[in-house]
Write an enzyme that holds these catalytic residues in place. Structure first.
Site, short mmCIF file in Angstrom:
data_model
loop_
_atom_site.label_atom_id
_atom_site.label_comp_id
_atom_site.label_asym_id
_atom_site.label_seq_id
_atom_site.Cartn_x
_atom_site.Cartn_y
_atom_site.Cartn_z
N GLY A 50 0.83 -1.21 0.00
CA GLY A 50 0.00 0.00 0.00
C GLY A 50 0.86 1.26 0.00
O GLY A 50 0.57 2.23 -0.69
N ARG B 111 7.17 1.66 1.40
CA ARG B 111 7.43 0.21 1.48
C ARG B 111 7.88 -0.30 0.12
O ARG B 111 8.73 -1.19 0.04
CB ARG B 111 6.21 -0.55 2.00
CG ARG B 111 6.62 -1.85 2.67
CD ARG B 111 5.46 -2.58 3.32
NE ARG B 111 4.90 -1.86 4.44
CZ ARG B 111 3.66 -2.00 4.87
NH1 ARG B 111 2.84 -2.83 4.27
NH2 ARG B 111 3.22 -1.31 5.89
N ARG C 39 2.03 11.32 -8.22
CA ARG C 39 1.40 11.34 -6.88
C ARG C 39 2.22 10.62 -5.82
O ARG C 39 1.67 10.11 -4.83
CB ARG C 39 0.00 10.71 -6.93
CG ARG C 39 -0.99 11.56 -7.65
CD ARG C 39 -2.32 10.87 -7.75
NE ARG C 39 -3.27 11.70 -8.45
CZ ARG C 39 -4.27 12.37 -7.86
NH1 ARG C 39 -4.48 12.25 -6.59
NH2 ARG C 39 -5.06 13.12 -8.57
N ARG D 290 -0.69 -8.33 -4.08
CA ARG D 290 -0.73 -7.32 -3.02
C ARG D 290 0.03 -7.86 -1.82
O ARG D 290 -0.13 -9.04 -1.44
CB ARG D 290 -2.19 -7.03 -2.64
CG ARG D 290 -2.32 -6.33 -1.31
CD ARG D 290 -3.67 -5.70 -1.09
NE ARG D 290 -3.95 -5.54 0.33
CZ ARG D 290 -3.35 -4.66 1.15
NH1 ARG D 290 -2.40 -3.88 0.70
NH2 ARG D 290 -3.67 -4.58 2.43
N SER E 259 -0.66 -5.04 5.07
CA SER E 259 -0.89 -5.35 6.47
C SER E 259 -2.38 -5.61 6.69
O SER E 259 -3.20 -5.27 5.85
CB SER E 259 -0.42 -4.19 7.35
OG SER E 259 -1.15 -3.04 7.03
N ASP F 15 -2.00 -5.73 13.54
CA ASP F 15 -2.74 -5.45 14.77
C ASP F 15 -3.81 -6.53 14.92
O ASP F 15 -4.12 -7.22 13.95
CB ASP F 15 -3.39 -4.05 14.74
CG ASP F 15 -4.24 -3.82 13.50
OD1 ASP F 15 -3.67 -3.58 12.42
OD2 ASP F 15 -5.48 -3.91 13.60
N ARG G 180 6.02 -1.62 10.99
CA ARG G 180 5.27 -2.06 9.81
C ARG G 180 6.06 -1.80 8.54
O ARG G 180 6.08 -2.61 7.64
CB ARG G 180 3.93 -1.30 9.73
CG ARG G 180 2.87 -1.86 10.60
CD ARG G 180 1.51 -1.43 10.13
NE ARG G 180 1.26 -0.01 10.34
CZ ARG G 180 0.96 0.53 11.50
NH1 ARG G 180 0.87 -0.22 12.58
NH2 ARG G 180 0.72 1.82 11.60
N1 ADE Z 1 -4.79 -2.98 7.92
C1 ADE Z 1 -4.08 -3.23 9.02
N2 ADE Z 1 -4.84 -3.22 10.10
C2 ADE Z 1 -6.09 -2.93 9.67
C3 ADE Z 1 -7.32 -2.76 10.31
N3 ADE Z 1 -7.41 -2.89 11.63
N4 ADE Z 1 -8.39 -2.45 9.55
C4 ADE Z 1 -8.29 -2.32 8.24
N5 ADE Z 1 -7.16 -2.46 7.57
C5 ADE Z 1 -6.06 -2.78 8.28
#
Ligand code: ADE
Length: 237
Positions: A23, A27, A46, A90, A93, A208, A221
């Site tokens: 994303g 990275r 961009r 892709r 995270s 997370d 991350r």
């Molecule tokens: N990418 C990483 N953590 C996320 C979350 N909690 N919600 C949506 N996309 C995420």
């Protein structure tokens, strides 16, 4: 029709047949700086950086997708349709919905469930679940096995909304739809691949966990998702 509105390449050859899409543009830069040789930057429109280089002597590109389905929808569509890209993986995270997926675990998305309107609006698709490419997935599974990196192969949730007023809604989505984690792009990517006759896959690292409330820092991350990157880089041709 090149260059396209969002990618400034004039010669299709500057982009490899396989593109990895994190994303975050930084990275993408990290992957190019850390893993690739003979790197050439092909996009900076961009600040969506794109690079092509060699991994273990084989060619591959890496370009950021930005966040969310509208963003990956634009970039993946242009890459597939106008630059002859065949495969997009892709690498992102995700937030875990169950304690079974722990921080830094790697998940391969078997398919993505979503309440998003992306696929319906883009191509009239009425369903709410879209598969990743079984061929790409098998290659990624083989690469993970060879590298000795354990992966979960599961359904994920592609969400249009990061901050929900009903913060407990994930429990229902986990129970009802079997999604073990949430991210914000795979459903649109898988849809574009399907309508354009191309291949897409999605590898995620858990950043997370909504159930245990554990989380990683932004710096962690950006730099520490190397297991997922090494698996995906094995698709270089
Ligand atoms: N990418 C990483 N953590 C996320 C979350 N909690 N919600 C949506 N996309 C995420």
């Amino acid at each position: 029709m090149i260059p396209t509105p969002h990618i400034e390449v004039r010669n299709k050859d500057e982009i490899a047949k396989t593109v990895l899409m994190p994303g975050d543009p930084l990275r993408a830069k990290f992957i190019a700086d850390t893993f690739l040789t003979d790197v050439k930057q092909f996009n900076s429109v961009r600040n969506i950086f794109g690079y092509t280089g060699n991994y273990k002597g084989r060619r591959i590109s890496v370009m950021a997708s930005g966040m969310g389905m509208p963003s990956i929808g634009i970039y993946s569509y242009e890459l597939f349709k106008f630059y002859d890209v065949e495969n997009i993986v892709r690498i992102g995270s995700c937030g875990g919905y169950t304690p079974d997926v722990k921080l830094y675990d790697v998940i391969l998305a078997k398919d993505a469930w979503s309440e998003s309107s992306y696929a319906k609006v883009q191509g009239g698709y009425e369903g709410d679940t879209i598969e990743g490419s079984p061929e790409l997935n098998q290659k990624l599974i083989n690469a993970a096995n060879e590298l000795g990196i354990p992966i979960h192969i599961e359904r994920i949730h592609s969400s249009d909304v990061f901050y929900r007023e009903n913060s407990g809604e994930y429990k229902e989505i986990f129970k009802k739809h079997g999604c073990v984690a949430v991210e914000m792009e795979a459903f649109a990517l898988f849809h574009n691949a399907k309508v354009l006759g191309k291949n897409a896959a999605c590898l995620l690292t858990v950043s997370d966990n909504l159930e245990t409330r554990e989380e990683t820092t932004a710096e962690e991350r950006q730099n520490s998702f190397t297991n997922m990157m090494k698996i995906a880089l094995e698709l270089a041709e």
